[in-house]
Each structure stands twice: as C-alpha cells, then as structure tokens.
Design a protein around this motif. Structure first.
Motif, PDB file in Angstrom:
ATOM      1  N   LEU B 365       0.836  -1.212   0.000  1.00  0.00           N
ATOM      2  CA  LEU B 365       0.000   0.000   0.000  1.00  0.00           C
ATOM      3  C   LEU B 365       0.864   1.253   0.000  1.00  0.00           C
ATOM      4  O   LEU B 365       2.024   1.223   0.410  1.00  0.00           O
ATOM      5  N   GLU B 366       0.257   2.363  -0.440  1.00  0.00           N
ATOM      6  CA  GLU B 366       0.901   3.666  -0.324  1.00  0.00           C
ATOM      7  C   GLU B 366       0.415   4.290   0.972  1.00  0.00           C
ATOM      8  O   GLU B 366      -0.674   3.962   1.457  1.00  0.00           O
ATOM      9  N   ILE B 367       1.186   5.229   1.473  1.00  0.00           N
ATOM     10  CA  ILE B 367       0.832   5.838   2.762  1.00  0.00           C
ATOM     11  C   ILE B 367      -0.525   6.545   2.689  1.00  0.00           C
ATOM     12  O   ILE B 367      -1.268   6.608   3.656  1.00  0.00           O
ATOM     13  N   SER B 368      -0.872   7.028   1.491  1.00  0.00           N
ATOM     14  CA  SER B 368      -2.150   7.729   1.342  1.00  0.00           C
ATOM     15  C   SER B 368      -3.330   6.772   1.559  1.00  0.00           C
ATOM     16  O   SER B 368      -4.434   7.197   1.875  1.00  0.00           O
ATOM     17  N   ALA B 369      -3.088   5.468   1.389  1.00  0.00           N
ATOM     18  CA  ALA B 369      -4.162   4.493   1.555  1.00  0.00           C
ATOM     19  C   ALA B 369      -4.179   3.920   2.979  1.00  0.00           C
ATOM     20  O   ALA B 369      -4.983   3.060   3.300  1.00  0.00           O
ATOM     21  N   SER B 370      -3.276   4.393   3.814  1.00  0.00           N
ATOM     22  CA  SER B 370      -3.183   3.857   5.166  1.00  0.00           C
ATOM     23  C   SER B 370      -4.401   4.243   5.990  1.00  0.00           C
ATOM     24  O   SER B 370      -4.915   5.348   5.901  1.00  0.00           O
ATOM     25  N   GLN B 371      -4.866   3.305   6.811  1.00  0.00           N
ATOM     26  CA  GLN B 371      -6.028   3.576   7.663  1.00  0.00           C
ATOM     27  C   GLN B 371      -5.628   4.342   8.919  1.00  0.00           C
ATOM     28  O   GLN B 371      -6.483   4.773   9.678  1.00  0.00           O
ATOM     29  N   VAL B 372      -4.314   4.436   9.135  1.00  0.00           N
ATOM     30  CA  VAL B 372      -3.851   5.174  10.305  1.00  0.00           C
ATOM     31  C   VAL B 372      -3.695   6.641   9.919  1.00  0.00           C
ATOM     32  O   VAL B 372      -2.940   6.971   9.022  1.00  0.00           O
ATOM     33  N   SER B 373      -4.441   7.498  10.574  1.00  0.00           N
ATOM     34  CA  SER B 373      -4.323   8.925  10.275  1.00  0.00           C
ATOM     35  C   SER B 373      -3.208   9.504  11.136  1.00  0.00           C
ATOM     36  O   SER B 373      -2.840   8.929  12.165  1.00  0.00           O
ATOM     37  N   PRO B 374      -2.647  10.649  10.709  1.00  0.00           N
ATOM     38  CA  PRO B 374      -1.623  11.289  11.536  1.00  0.00           C
ATOM     39  C   PRO B 374      -2.130  11.522  12.961  1.00  0.00           C
ATOM     40  O   PRO B 374      -1.406  11.287  13.929  1.00  0.00           O
ATOM     41  N   SER B 375      -3.394  11.922  13.113  1.00  0.00           N
ATOM     42  CA  SER B 375      -3.878  12.214  14.467  1.00  0.00           C
ATOM     43  C   SER B 375      -3.965  10.940  15.292  1.00  0.00           C
ATOM     44  O   SER B 375      -3.726  10.961  16.501  1.00  0.00           O
ATOM     45  N   ALA B 376      -4.278   9.806  14.653  1.00  0.00           N
ATOM     46  CA  ALA B 376      -4.340   8.539  15.391  1.00  0.00           C
ATOM     47  C   ALA B 376      -2.945   8.121  15.856  1.00  0.00           C
ATOM     48  O   ALA B 376      -2.772   7.642  16.980  1.00  0.00           O
ATOM     49  N   LEU B 377      -1.946   8.345  14.990  1.00  0.00           N
ATOM     50  CA  LEU B 377      -0.580   8.001  15.389  1.00  0.00           C
ATOM     51  C   LEU B 377      -0.158   8.871  16.573  1.00  0.00           C
ATOM     52  O   LEU B 377       0.400   8.375  17.557  1.00  0.00           O
ATOM     53  N   VAL B 378      -0.468  10.160  16.511  1.00  0.00           N
ATOM     54  CA  VAL B 378      -0.109  11.074  17.593  1.00  0.00           C
ATOM     55  C   VAL B 378      -0.794  10.636  18.891  1.00  0.00           C
ATOM     56  O   VAL B 378      -0.174  10.605  19.953  1.00  0.00           O
ATOM     57  N   ARG B 379      -2.066  10.249  18.790  1.00  0.00           N
ATOM     58  CA  ARG B 379      -2.806   9.798  19.965  1.00  0.00           C
ATOM     59  C   ARG B 379      -2.110   8.587  20.593  1.00  0.00           C
ATOM     60  O   ARG B 379      -1.970   8.479  21.798  1.00  0.00           O
ATOM     61  N   MET B 380      -1.652   7.680  19.716  1.00  0.00           N
ATOM     62  CA  MET B 380      -0.984   6.488  20.215  1.00  0.00           C
ATOM     63  C   MET B 380       0.334   6.851  20.908  1.00  0.00           C
ATOM     64  O   MET B 380       0.675   6.291  21.949  1.00  0.00           O
ATOM     65  N   LEU B 381       1.062   7.794  20.312  1.00  0.00           N
ATOM     66  CA  LEU B 381       2.333   8.213  20.918  1.00  0.00           C
ATOM     67  C   LEU B 381       2.089   8.811  22.303  1.00  0.00           C
ATOM     68  O   LEU B 381       2.873   8.607  23.226  1.00  0.00           O
ATOM     69  N   ARG B 382       0.969   9.510  22.440  1.00  0.00           N
ATOM     70  CA  ARG B 382       0.651  10.083  23.753  1.00  0.00           C
ATOM     71  C   ARG B 382       0.351   8.977  24.769  1.00  0.00           C
ATOM     72  O   ARG B 382       0.680   9.101  25.940  1.00  0.00           O
ATOM     73  N   LEU B 383      -0.298   7.905  24.306  1.00  0.00           N
ATOM     74  CA  LEU B 383      -0.582   6.784  25.219  1.00  0.00           C
ATOM     75  C   LEU B 383       0.719   6.193  25.742  1.00  0.00           C
ATOM     76  O   LEU B 383       0.799   5.773  26.900  1.00  0.00           O
ATOM     77  N   ILE B 384       1.749   6.162  24.905  1.00  0.00           N
ATOM     78  CA  ILE B 384       3.057   5.672  25.364  1.00  0.00           C
ATOM     79  C   ILE B 384       3.625   6.660  26.388  1.00  0.00           C
ATOM     80  O   ILE B 384       4.061   6.278  27.464  1.00  0.00           O
ATOM     81  N   MET B 401      -4.399  -0.845  14.513  1.00  0.00           N
ATOM     82  CA  MET B 401      -4.876   0.410  13.929  1.00  0.00           C
ATOM     83  C   MET B 401      -4.756   0.340  12.412  1.00  0.00           C
ATOM     84  O   MET B 401      -5.636   0.767  11.668  1.00  0.00           O
ATOM     85  N   PHE B 402      -3.644  -0.227  11.980  1.00  0.00           N
ATOM     86  CA  PHE B 402      -3.357  -0.299  10.545  1.00  0.00           C
ATOM     87  C   PHE B 402      -4.359  -1.186   9.818  1.00  0.00           C
ATOM     88  O   PHE B 402      -4.832  -0.859   8.741  1.00  0.00           O
TER      89      PHE B 402
END
Lengths: 94, 483
Positions: B365-384, B401-402
């Motif tokens: 897949l290309e990153i544009s087709a990824s189901q993970v949005s930038p905001s979801a990744l940021v949210r996950m980083l905050r959980l860490i 998530m992916f």
C-alpha cells in the motif's frame, strides 16, 4: 535527388507494401518526377527565413482538461475483423 | 558492484504518464483499470478525419516538470509524427516532439556515494501513450494478441538524462529522486507496477581513463527499482565478458527477463528504425511566453531537496530520516501533519520509517491508503508517553490500527492492553519471580548484571507483557540491591 530502386524498396517495406518489379519501376519514375518538381523550391533564396513549422499563422489551440465519456464499445469494435473479450484480436506480432 | 578495469556509462529514458483527467488530444478519461476499450473515442482510436486538440494541462505539467528539473523552457515547441506500425498504435504514428521539445538542458542532483552529484537532463518532451497489448502466453510464442485502447492517447512526458550515471546504484538513485520530484509536483502518480512510470536504460562500458564512449545496448522491460539495478549489473558483467573475450559489444535492444534474471537480445529488426518524423499538420505550435513560465514558477510546491533541508534544520533529523520522509509528498505530508500536534520529530520519524513502512510494504500500500491517520498516530504516541501502554504494546496497537482503522484508545480498551503501572500490583509478582529463581539472583549479586534482563522478562511473562518494564526494572533493582 534520384530515388534508387533500393530506396523504393525500403520505403515500400516501411509502408508494408509488396511491390513487384514492374511496380517498383513505375513508382520510381513517378516519385522521381514528383521530387524533381518539388526540388524547384531549391532555387529560392531562403537566407534568413525561419523554417515553417505550420502553414497556419496560429498557435496555442487548447482544450480544458475535462473528461467525458467516449464512444460505446460495440461501436468502436463494429468494424474489427476479430473481437475477443471486448478487444481487437490481432495476429501474432513478433 | 565495481568493475576494476572498466567504467560504466549509463543514461536513462523515463516515461511518466501525466495525472490529467482527460487524454492528451481528446476528452476520454485516463482512469486506470477500466474495462477494456471503454475509454476510447474516434480521436484516440485513430479513426480517419478525427482531429486532435491539445490538453492545456499537459503543457502546464510539462513546464512545471521542466522548471523543477532546472531546464530551459522553449519559447516555441511543436508536435511531430513518429511513424511505425504496431497493433497498439491505431494511427500508425505516435504524436511526439522531435526537434523542438518543450524543455531542454537541465539537471537533477542526487546523493551519490561520493556526495552530491548533478545528473544532466538532455530534454523533456510531450508525447502520447499507445494502447495495451495482451499476449496470449509469451510474446514470442503467442498466436494472437488482444488490443485495449484505453491507454491510447494518455499524455506522457519523456525525460531523457545525459549519460552521466556511472553505476547501477546511481541510476537507481537518479530514478528515485526523479520520482520524488514528480510526486511532489503532483504531475504523475509514478506507479511502476501500473506502468505510469517506465524506464529504459542506455548502457555501455569503457576502460577506465578512456574518454570515448563504448558501444551501447538499450535495456527495456525493467519494472521496478530493483530490476533496474539488477538488469544494469547483469549487463555490465555481460559487456565486460564480451570485451574480455576480445569480441565487440553489438548495438542492440535487450529485454530484461525477471524470471531468469538476465537480459536477452530482442531479435534485431532487419532494417534499422526509420520513423520518418515530420511536423503534425493537425496540431499547431505551442508558444510559451515568459509570463506563463513565471506563473508556473510561482506555483511550484516545495520540492524534495528543500523539504529535506527543512527537516534537517527545523527538526534536527538525521540526513537518512529526512531522505526517507521526502521520498514521496504523501509521506512528507503525513509527517508534517503529525509534527503539528506532537513535538518529538525523531519519534514520529521512527514510527513512519519503522512500523508504518513495514506494514505498508507488507500490504503493498501507499501511505495515502493507510487507515492510520496522523492524528491517530499522535494519539498512540501520547498513550506511550502517559505510560498507558509500553513501546512494545504500541507495536501491537499500531498493527491493529493499521488493519482495522480503529482509534488506539479503543483498541487498548478492547484488548485490555493497558499497561500495569501500579507498583502494588507488580510488587508481589516481583517477589514471586525472585523466589522462584534463587540461582539467577545469586548470579546478579555475584556481578552478572545481565541476569537482571532475565528477571524482568519473567515478570513481563507473568503479566503477559502488560507490566510497565521500566517500573519492573526499578522494583527488581530495589529488591536485589537491598539485601
């Protein structure tokens, strides 16, 4: 410029034409006479004249990038000799 | 690969399909993957009397590309007919640009092994794509072929490099860089597997120190970056062996066979190519004035080199990270969006280059087709950061998530993955582990500090990975060091 027999054969090959000897002879006469006529242009003095790229004094004829439906497939394929799976079927190439 | 006595001379001819809505000379759609022959009209089917009208966007994209490749934009360019017979070419000529292309003499900078290197661009010209032939079986043995004209008339740019490339690696770097520039410009989607980016190579070798060029071979049918590099490496070795045997390299076209990992001569035609180019009387010249060029120049987006510089200066990312993140505009946009809401650029970069790339590759897949949005990744980083999940758990969360597109919080809750960061809950487990492993405890106290890792592992195991490893470490140490 004189077109040799070889030249005629080469041009015929490029056009996928099969010529017999008589035709090669005939066309070489005719083509040579046409070329001789066109060669009259060589008599003109073209010093300082830009080569002509188009006979009309216009440029930049554009259309906007908008897609529209093409033609129905049946119509497109209507004159095809052979059709298979919605495509033109052609003999092997190489 | 290095040949001690020889030097390779490589030039690439790259064709890219332009990302226009409609074809170059008619209004048929350019969308990929439609049913055969459903995006065709009298113009692109080559019906007699049908007249072409040039798509303005094609010229606009060509100027854009030319400027990004540091080319001169021709004040006047024209269109010529390249004549040859082939079933995928219904008019029996391809409209192309012969002696007056729209762009000339530019360059592209690559990061070669010895540093920055400029690769000359000889020209960029506009032309139309041909249809597609589907062979029944192999091309050499099939008895017939099927013709789909959906691709006929799709606009192309041909970008011709100077023979400035010296190794297969450099050729790849050049193609990668060119691809990222085109992606940043948004003029093509550059998908090699779908044929919207195609590459042919001219390659010859010469003894080191020699300045004259050797006889070249043209290599076709390289459908990925990997096959480009492999094919060129194969060809170098082949040409070297020919010369070492005291024979001469024959000028010919060779095709790369992916299955056999070798190049093969394409039966050379009995007569040399003779395309009899002449100006297309159906198309008028294109005049591009300075004002037009200036307008396009001002509309140019940030290009990979500038973006790379920005990432290194603004976020202090290593050159490698900055290079990977600027390979495509979508990757950069993803990064930029994350960094708007999260401070640690290196952490974001690690996740994009690591787990994200791994999963994208795995699912093709290309990153544009990824189901993970930038905001979801940021949210996950905050959980860490908040200690809710460990870095290790985050990998599982991210994968989920992916594949499902769910928010990280939802996944953590559903899977009961919350990290155990409660000392009173971990303490009894630590004690149990210590009691169960007296020898390991002895080892540790005897100076084998590595034994600690084993003990941490035991506690992690007991909590099925949910314990906060940092905390486990602390508790263990406290117990081990006190008595």
């Amino acid at each position: 410029m004189v077109l040799t027999k070889q030249k005629i054969e080469h041009v015929a090959m490029l056009a996928r034409l099969k010529l017999d000897d008589e035709e090669t002879e005939l066309f070489s006469e005719q083509l040579n006479s046409i070329l001789a006529y066109v060669e009259k242009l060589d008599d003109l003095n073209t010093e300082g004249i830009e080569p002509l790229v188009h006979v009309l004094p216009i440029n930049n004829v554009f259309r906007d990038d908008v897609a529209r439906p093409g033609m129905p497939r049946e119509e497109l394929l209507a004159n095809a000799t052979m059709v298979e799976e919605g495509q033109f079927k052609v003999p092997r190439i190489v | 690969m290095v040949l001690p006595n020889y030097e390779a001379v490589i030039g690439l001819e790259v064709h890219v399909e332009l990302k226009t809505q409609s074809k170059i000379f008619c209004s048929c759609s350019t969308a990929f993957g439609a049913e055969p022959n459903t995006q065709v009209c009298p113009v692109c089917a080559g019906m007699p009397g049908a007249l072409p009208v040039l798509n303005r966007q094609v010229v606009e994209f060509a100027i854009k590309t030319g400027l990004a490749l540091n080319c001169e934009i021709a004040g006047m360019s024209k269109y010529d007919r390249k004549n040859y017979f082939y079933p995928d070419l219904p008019k029996a000529y391809q409209v192309s640009q012969y002696d007056q292309p729209i762009c000339r003499t530019g360059y592209l900078e690559i990061e070669a092994e010895e540093g920055k290197k400029r690769i000359g661009i000889n020209r960029v010209h506009i032309e139309e794509d041909a249809g597609k032939l589907i062979h029944q079986g192999a091309i050499t043995t099939s008895s017939y072929s099927l013709v789909d004209l959906n691709r006929s008339g799709v606009p192309l740019l041909e970008i011709v490099s100077e023979p400035d490339l010296r190794t297969p690696r450099e050729a790849c770097l050049y193609l990668e860089k060119l691809r990222s520039v085109l992606l940043f410009l948004g003029v093509s989607d550059c998908k090699m597997e779908e044929g919207s980016l195609r590459c042919d190579a001219n390659i010859s070798i010469r003894p080191r120190g020699e300045t004259r060029l050797g006889t070249k071979a043209e290599i076709k049918n390289m459908n990925s970056f990997r096959s480009l590099e492999r094919a060129l490496e194969y060809e170098l070795t082949r040409q070297m062996e020919v010369l070492e045997d005291g024979e001469e390299v024959v000028q010919e076209t060779r095709t790369w066979d992916e299955g056999q990992q070798a190049t093969f001569s394409m039966r050379s035609k009995e007569e040399a190519d003779d395309y009899r180019y002449f100006p297309d009387p159906d198309l008028v010249p294109v005049v591009v004035d300075q004002e037009w060029v200036q307008r396009v120049r001002e509309s140019l987006p940030e290009l990979p080199d500038a973006a790379r510089q920005r990432l290194m200066e603004q976020y202090e990312l290593p050159a490698y990270d900055a290079g990977v993140l600027t390979m495509t505009r979508d990757t950069l946009d993803f990064f930029d969006e994350c960094i708007r809401h999260y401070d640690d650029a290196k952490v974001v970069s690690n996740w994009i280059m690591g787990e994200m790339s791994r999963l994208l590759n795995q699912h093709n897949l290309e990153i544009s087709a990824s189901q993970v949005s930038p905001s979801a990744l940021v949210r996950m980083l905050r959980l860490i950061d908040e200690g809710t999940i460990s870095g290790k758990m985050a990998k599982t969360v991210f994968e989920e998530m992916f594949t499902t597109g769910k928010e990280p919080d939802v996944i953590v809750k559903e899977k009961g993955m919350t990290q155990i960061s409660d000392e009173s809950a971990l303490e009894p487990l630590v004690v149990q582990v210590l009691e169960a492993n007296p020898e390991v405890v002895e080892d540790y106290r005897g100076g084998k500090t590595k034994a600690l890792g084993f003990l941490v592992g035991q506690v992690m195991k007991a909590t099925r990975g949910q314990a906060n490893p940092k905390l486990v470490n602390q508790i263990l140490k406290r117990h081990l060091d006190k008595s």
